[in-house]
Design an enzyme around this catalytic site. Structure first.
Site, PDB file in Angstrom:
ATOM      1  N   GLY A 138       5.139  -6.617  -8.078  1.00 54.50           N
ATOM      2  CA  GLY A 138       6.006  -5.444  -8.174  1.00 54.50           C
ATOM      3  C   GLY A 138       5.231  -4.279  -8.772  1.00 54.50           C
ATOM      4  O   GLY A 138       5.684  -3.597  -9.680  1.00 54.50           O
ATOM      5  N   HIS A 139       4.017  -4.117  -8.242  1.00 55.18           N
ATOM      6  CA  HIS A 139       3.184  -2.991  -8.674  1.00 55.18           C
ATOM      7  C   HIS A 139       2.037  -2.784  -7.689  1.00 55.18           C
ATOM      8  O   HIS A 139       1.749  -3.652  -6.858  1.00 55.18           O
ATOM      9  CB  HIS A 139       2.627  -3.209 -10.091  1.00 55.18           C
ATOM     10  N   ALA A 140       1.399  -1.633  -7.835  1.00 53.03           N
ATOM     11  CA  ALA A 140       0.134  -1.356  -7.141  1.00 53.03           C
ATOM     12  C   ALA A 140      -0.862  -0.947  -8.223  1.00 53.03           C
ATOM     13  O   ALA A 140      -0.498  -0.837  -9.402  1.00 53.03           O
ATOM     14  CB  ALA A 140       0.326  -0.252  -6.108  1.00 53.03           C
ATOM     15  N   ARG A 151       2.367  -4.867  -4.084  1.00 55.18           N
ATOM     16  CA  ARG A 151       2.481  -6.291  -3.799  1.00 55.18           C
ATOM     17  C   ARG A 151       3.600  -6.923  -4.611  1.00 55.18           C
ATOM     18  O   ARG A 151       3.844  -6.557  -5.754  1.00 55.18           O
ATOM     19  CB  ARG A 151       1.160  -7.040  -4.032  1.00 55.18           C
TER      20      ARG A 151
END
Ligand code: TYD
Length: 135
Positions: A51-53, A98
C-alpha cells in the site's frame, strides 16, 4: 517515470542435486545493489501489506515459502501477479504502487531493497501517487 513495462519477473539461478535446491542471488542477477533485506512472515491470509510506492527504493520480492499475490499499479494499469516459486523474484522499480495479499499459511515474503529504510522516500497516499508520480 516507470510503468508496468519496467516491472519484471526475474528467474533466480538454482543448483539442484539429490540433496535439494540451492538458489543464489548475485549482483549480476538483479538491476540494483542490495542495501537491505527484510521479510514478512506469520501474515494472516486476510492481511493486505504494502500500500505504497517509493521515490528511491527498487525492490525484488520473493515468495521464499508458500504464496501470495502482488498487485502492481503504475497509475494507469494494474496487474495482479501470484508469486509462489522461491527461485523467482518480482522486480519493482521506483514509482510503482504495490499491494500484497492472499498470503498462504506459512508463507514468507522476502524483500531485497536498494535503499536503507527511510520513511521520507515512501509515497503512502494513493492520491499523492496518482497526482504526482503516476506514469
Ligand atoms: P510497512 O511499510 O507498513 O510494511 P509493508 O509495506 O510490508 O506492509 O512497515 C511496517 C512498519 O515497519 C512501519 O512502522 C515501518 C517499519 N519498517 C521499518 O522499521 N524498517 C523497514 O525496513 C521496513 C520495511 C518497515
Amino acid at each position: 517515470m516507470n510503468t508496468l513495462n519496467n516491472v519484471k519477473l526475474i528467474d533466480i539461478p538454482k543448483v539442484h542435486d539429490e540433496r535439494g535446491f540451492l538458489a543464489v542471488i548475485e549482483k549480476k542477477s538483479i538491476p540494483f545493489v542490495i542495501k537491505r533485506v527484510y521479510y514478512l512472515y506469520d501474515v494472516p491470509t486476510e492481511s493486505s501489506r504494502g500500500g505504497h510506492a517509493h521515490k528511491e527504493q527498487q525492490s525484488l520480492i520473493i515468495a521464499l515459502s508458500g504464496s501470495f499475490e502482488v498487485v502492481v499499479d503504475d497509475g494507469k494499469i494494474k496487474k495482479r501477479i501470484m508469486l509462489n516459486k522461491p527461485n523467482q523474484g518480482l522486480y519493482i522499480p521506483t514509482h510503482i504502487w504495490r499491494e500484497i495479499d492472499n498470503f498462504s499459511s506459512g508463507s514468507v515474503c522476502l524483500v531485497l531493497a536498494s535503499t536503507e529504510y527511510d520513511e521520507v522516500e515512501y509515497i503512502r497516499k494513493y492520491d499523492d501517487f496518482i497526482n504526482q508520480f503516476s506514469g
